[in-house]
Design an enzyme around this catalytic site. Structure first.
Site, mmCIF file in Angstrom:
data_model
loop_
_atom_site.group_PDB
_atom_site.id
_atom_site.type_symbol
_atom_site.label_atom_id
_atom_site.label_comp_id
_atom_site.label_asym_id
_atom_site.label_seq_id
_atom_site.Cartn_x
_atom_site.Cartn_y
_atom_site.Cartn_z
ATOM 1 N N ASN A 25 -39.443 36.142 14.488
ATOM 2 C CA ASN A 25 -38.877 36.915 13.384
ATOM 3 C C ASN A 25 -38.047 38.066 13.932
ATOM 4 O O ASN A 25 -38.164 38.451 15.092
ATOM 5 C CB ASN A 25 -39.995 37.467 12.508
ATOM 6 N N PHE A 53 -43.215 38.416 7.205
ATOM 7 C CA PHE A 53 -44.635 38.151 7.432
ATOM 8 C C PHE A 53 -44.938 37.740 8.874
ATOM 9 O O PHE A 53 -45.963 37.141 9.138
ATOM 10 C CB PHE A 53 -45.134 37.068 6.472
ATOM 11 N N ASP A 54 -44.025 38.041 9.813
ATOM 12 C CA ASP A 54 -44.270 37.764 11.236
ATOM 13 C C ASP A 54 -44.512 36.277 11.491
ATOM 14 O O ASP A 54 -45.380 35.897 12.263
ATOM 15 C CB ASP A 54 -45.452 38.595 11.738
ATOM 16 N N TYR A 55 -43.699 35.429 10.844
ATOM 17 C CA TYR A 55 -43.843 33.985 11.007
ATOM 18 C C TYR A 55 -43.013 33.489 12.193
ATOM 19 O O TYR A 55 -42.102 32.672 12.051
ATOM 20 C CB TYR A 55 -43.430 33.261 9.735
ATOM 21 N N ASP A 56 -43.351 33.981 13.395
ATOM 22 C CA ASP A 56 -42.685 33.474 14.596
ATOM 23 C C ASP A 56 -42.800 31.958 14.685
ATOM 24 O O ASP A 56 -43.761 31.363 14.198
ATOM 25 C CB ASP A 56 -43.362 34.038 15.862
#
Length: 315
Positions: free
Chosen positions: A240, A282-285
Site C-alpha cells: 500500500n 487498510f494496509d492490504y499489502d
C-alpha cells in the site's frame, strides 16, 4: 538462536540437490525434484549438524540457498554466512555493520560472467546493495541506495542484473520511494528504475490526485520478486501507499500500489499490471512473491501468475 539442517543421510551434492534462490527456481515454484526424504521415512530424520549464530534479538527469517555444496544465509543481525552444506562448518562470514535492526529474508546468488567470479548479492536494512565474492566473502561492490530505504528480501537475479525493491515506512505519507530498480552486478551501476508512483507525464499520475504523488512514501516492495527467464519478465508484488490508514491526501485509485506489476527484466518497461485494491486505507499489502504456474482452460494450457493477498484471496 541457532540454525539447524537435517539430512536423512549425507550424500554428495549435485545440481538437482541445490536450492539456488529462495523459491528454488526463478519462477518461485518452491519445488525440489529430490525424492530421498518422503512420507515413509521422514519420521526417521536425525540431526546432522547445528550452527549457532550467537545472536539475540529479532527472530530468524532467512531462507537459505545452496549452490555448489555451500549453504548461504543471513542472520538476525544481517551478517552473511557461508557453510559447508554437509558438515555445517563455517567457510566465511561477512558483517555489513548494519545501522539499526530490521528483518532480513536472505541472499541471492549470481553465477558470474567472463572476468567476474560468482557473487552473493543482498540488500541491507540501512539501504545498501552489496555483492560479495561467493568463494571468499570479500566485498566486490557496494551501492548506497537511499536514506530511509530498507532492503529486507533477496534481490532477483536476471542475467547480470540485481533487481530489488525496498521496504518503506508505513507512515507518514511523505518519505522514500519504493521504486523497483536494477543494478549491474559487475559494476554497481543503475540500469533502470520504475516509478511505482507515476510522475507527471507518466500514465497513472492522475490516480493520485493533483498533489498526492509528490514525495509519496512507497508503495513498498518488501516481498520477494519472481522472474520469468523464458519471457524476460519480472513480477513485483507492491504494498500500500503511505500513510497506511489515511488516504485523503491521495484521492484516486493510486496506481501502482497493491498490484502485481510485470516489467521487462532487461529495461524496466511496463508490460502489464493488475491492482487488487483501489485506494487502500487498510494496509492490504500484496504480501508474497507471485508464482509462475500453468492453467488448463477449455483444453488449452495458459501460462499464468498466481498471487495471494492479505484478504485471503488467491488471484
Amino acid at each position: 538462536m541457532r540454525f539447524v539442517v537435517l539430512f536423512l543421510c549425507v550424500t554428495a551434492l549435485h545440481a538437482a540437490d541445490e536450492w539456488p534462490v529462495y523459491g528454488h527456481d526463478a519462477g518461485g515454484t518452491k519445488y525440489s525434484p529430490l525424492a530421498q526424504i518422503n512420507r515413509s521415512n521422514v519420521n526417521r530424520l536425525d540431526r546432522a549438524w547445528t550452527y549457532h549464530t550467537g545472536e539475540q534479538g529479532r527472530q530468524f527469517e532467512s531462507t537459505p540457498i545452496v549452490v555448489g555444496g555451500v549453504l548461504y544465509f543471513s542472520t538476525q543481525q544481517q551478517r552473511i554466512v557461508a557453510l559447508d552444506a554437509e558438515t555445517g562448518k563455517e567457510i566465511w562470514k561477512y558483517d555489513p555493520k548494519v545501522r539499526g535492526s530490521r528483518e532480513h529474508r536472505g541472499v541471492a546468488y549470481w553465477p558470474g560472467a567472463p572476468g567476474f567470479a560468482p557473487r552473493i548479492v543482498f540488500g541491507t536494512g540501512d539501504g545498501r546493495l552489496i555483492a560479495l565474492d561467493a568463494k571468499t566473502g570479500k566485498p566486490a561492490i557496494a551501492v548506497d541506495l537511499k536514506a530511509g530505504l530498507a532492503i529486507t528480501s533477496p534481490p532477483a537475479i536476471y542475467r547480470n542484473l540485481a533487481i530489488l525493491g525496498g521496504s518503506t515506512p508505513e507512515g507518514p505519507g511523505k518519505g522514500p520511494s519504493g521504486d523497483p530498480r536494477a543494478y549491474d552486478i559487475r559494476t554497481g551501476e543503475l540500469v533502470w528504475r520504475f516509478h511505482t508512483v507515476p510522475q507527471p507525464g507518466e500514465p497513472g499520475n492522475e490516480t493520485w490526485g493533483p498533489e498526492g504523488w509528490k514525495d509519496r512514501a512507497g508503495p513498498s516492495l518488501w516481498s520477494g520478486i519472481t522472474v520469468d527467464t523464458e519471457r524476460g519478465l519480472v513480477f513485483f508484488p507492491t504494498g500500500n501507499a503511505a500513510d497506511s490508514f489515511y488516504g485523503a491526501d491521495r484521492p484516486g485509485t493510486n496506481l501502482y500500489a497493491n498490484c502485481v506489476v510485470a516489467l521487462d527484466a532487461a529495461t524496466g518497461k511496463l508490460r502489464w499490471y493488475f491492482q487488487f485494491v483501489h485506494h487502500d486505507i487498510f494496509d492490504y499489502d500484496t504480501p508474497a512473491p507471485p508464482a509462475l504456474i500453468e492453467v488448463t482452460r477449455n483444453g488449452r494450457k495458459i501460462p499464468a501468475v498466481a498471487q495471494i493477498t492479505k484478504m485471503g484471496l488467491l488471484f
